[in-house]
Scaffold this active site. Structure first.
Site: not given
Ligand code: S3P
Length: 464
Positions: A342, A373
């Protein structure tokens, strides 16, 4: 710090709905101590697992942002009793398997974590739930969660896009008892991993997720804390094998949520970039599966120190002390991406001001976040005069060596595309620009970082 928007920006914003345009002007040094709101990932999980325990859990430090509030509302709609008094949240859970049929469709706004985790939860209950989202969430791929949950027995009806992606709105009809699954993650995604584990909680037998690349491990840590029988092993090929014994009983807990490293990233990079800055961001989670940005910034020459290290609720926490530093560009190894997935938007801002070239790769996942992004950041940074080239899975940035960014056209307005992290990244870019930066809509910051602009203003006020 924030100048009044011009008449034109207000008109544009009105045309866009409830947008909140803002202008971020060049800043003096950032000085002092600050905090950021609670960790978004941990907050979602704290509400979800508390809702599955029998009895009363208490949560302090919860992120009271729109995404987490959407999860709370969804859990209430499925029978959990969730109350908030001052900053303390109390949850009376329904027990594993105890979720009830909601009366209406559930709107999760902008929150990918809410929808993917809750799809997992519903998949092993005998209920049927329709999930909706905003324009950003409705474009994001859900097939990655639908596939394993279908293998566990859940049934999905989703909107299928022209390029054959399953997206919101979608309806999931759960199966109880569901079928346990052993699943190797085809994408490095903590959301997919967590959806399967949550489905596994109410499923007889052992549900197993194999992670070739480690992703944030808050679900595993918190499941253990709630008393689930969960184990993690590393095999000979460095895969993480997570095994959860189903039909679990969860014990209510008192949880303290640490500050979100993904939110701390913004003041940390701001302090690195603005000459004369010296700040401490207190009480931040520094779990290895989340702290990749700080490692990369240190390698770029950033003066970042972790002070007062401690453990809070099973998670490592520290105060992060940051001083202005001359940054140099680096080749960011693709393997570190999951631990800072992120944080790339704000890293790209740091790279645009560093001396020399920063190369990133292996980031195709960034194209399916709240916005694409890679292209949003490339477009915005180029509007500010940065030397950026966009590749299929990364950006290459030739930094200015500290020379401030400069809007290339009068009235240039950065598009945030309903993406909180794009909005906040360009707000920080404004602080290190010659011209200031206009951002078309800061309202998405309410999803993860209520009070973002006030926090920045307070760090600058001591030097005015
Ligand atoms: C998250 C996992 C990530 C991240 C998101 C929060 C989580 O996504 O980008 O902001 O809390 O499990 P992905 O599982 O798609 O990588």
């Amino acid at each position: 710090m924030i100048k009044k928007p011009t008449v034109q920006t207000i008109l544009d914003a009105k045309a866009a709905g409830n947008a909140k345009p803002a202008y971020f002007s060049p800043a003096g040094p950032l000085i002092g101590r600050t905090r950021v709101p609670g960790d978004k990932s941990i907050s979602h999980r704290a509400l979800i697992l508390s809702s599955l325990a029998i009895g009363k859990s208490e949560i302090s430090g919860l992120l009271e942002g729109e995404d987490v509030l959407a999860t709370a509302a969804a859990l209430r709609a499925m029978g959990a009793k969730i109350e908030q008094k001052d900053n303390l949240w109390t949850v009376h859970g329904v027990g594993v398997g105890g979720l009830m049929q909601p009366e209406t469709a559930i709107d999760l706004g902008n929150s990918g974590t809410s929808v993917r985790l809750l799809m997992g939860l519903v998949a092993s209950h005998d209920i049927s739930v329709t999930f909706l989202g905003d324009a950003s969430l409705s474009k994001r791929p859900m097939g990655r969660v639908i596939d394993p949950l279908t293998a566990m027995g859940a049934d999905f009806t989703a909107r299928i896009t022209a390029d054959d992606q399953a997206c919101l709105p979608l309806t999931v009809r759960g199966l109880c008892p569901a079928v346990p699954l052993e699943y190797r993650l085809p994408v490095a995604s903590a959301q997919v991993k967590s959806a399967i584990l949550l489905a596994g909680l109410n499923t007889p037998g052992i549900t197993r997720v194999i992670e070739p690349v480690p992703t944030r491990d808050h679900s595993e840590t918190m499941l253990k804390g709630f008393g689930a029988d969960i184990s993690v092993e590393i095999d000979g090929q460095d895969n993480r094998i997570i095994s959860l014994v189903g039909e679990a009983e969860l014990e209510p807990q008192n949880i303290t949520v640490p500050g979100d490293p993904s939110s701390a990233a913004f003041p940390v990079v701001a302090a690195l970039l603005v000459p004369g800055s010296d700040i401490v961001v207190e009480n931040i989670g520094i779990n290895d599966t989340r702290a990749g940005l700080f490692t990369v910034l240190q390698e770029m020459g950033g003066d970042i120190r972790f002070e007062n290290r401690r453990t809070v609720g099973g998670e490592p926490v520290a105060d992060i002390h940051v001083k202005h530093s001359k940054l140099k560009g680096i080749d960011v190894p693709a393997g570190i991406a999951p631990s800072m997935i992120d944080e790339f938007p704000i890293l790209f801002v740091a790279a645009a001001l560093a001396e020399g070239q920063t190369i990133t790769s292996g980031l195709s996942e960034l194209r399916v976040k709240e916005s694409d992004r890679l292209s949003q950041m490339a477009e915005g940074l180029i509007m500010l005069g940065a030397d950026v080239s966009e590749n299929a899975d990364g950006l290459t940035i030739n930094g200015s060596g500290g020379k401030p960014l400069r809007a290339q056209t009068d009235g240039a307005m950065i598009k945030t595309a309903l993406d909180h992290r794009i909005a906040m990244s360009f707000a920080i870019a404004g602080l290190v620009s010659e011209t200031g930066v206009s951002v078309d809509d800061m309202s998405p910051t309410e999803t993860s970082f209520p009070g973002f602009s006030d926090m920045l203003a307070a760090l600058q006020s001591s030097t005015r």
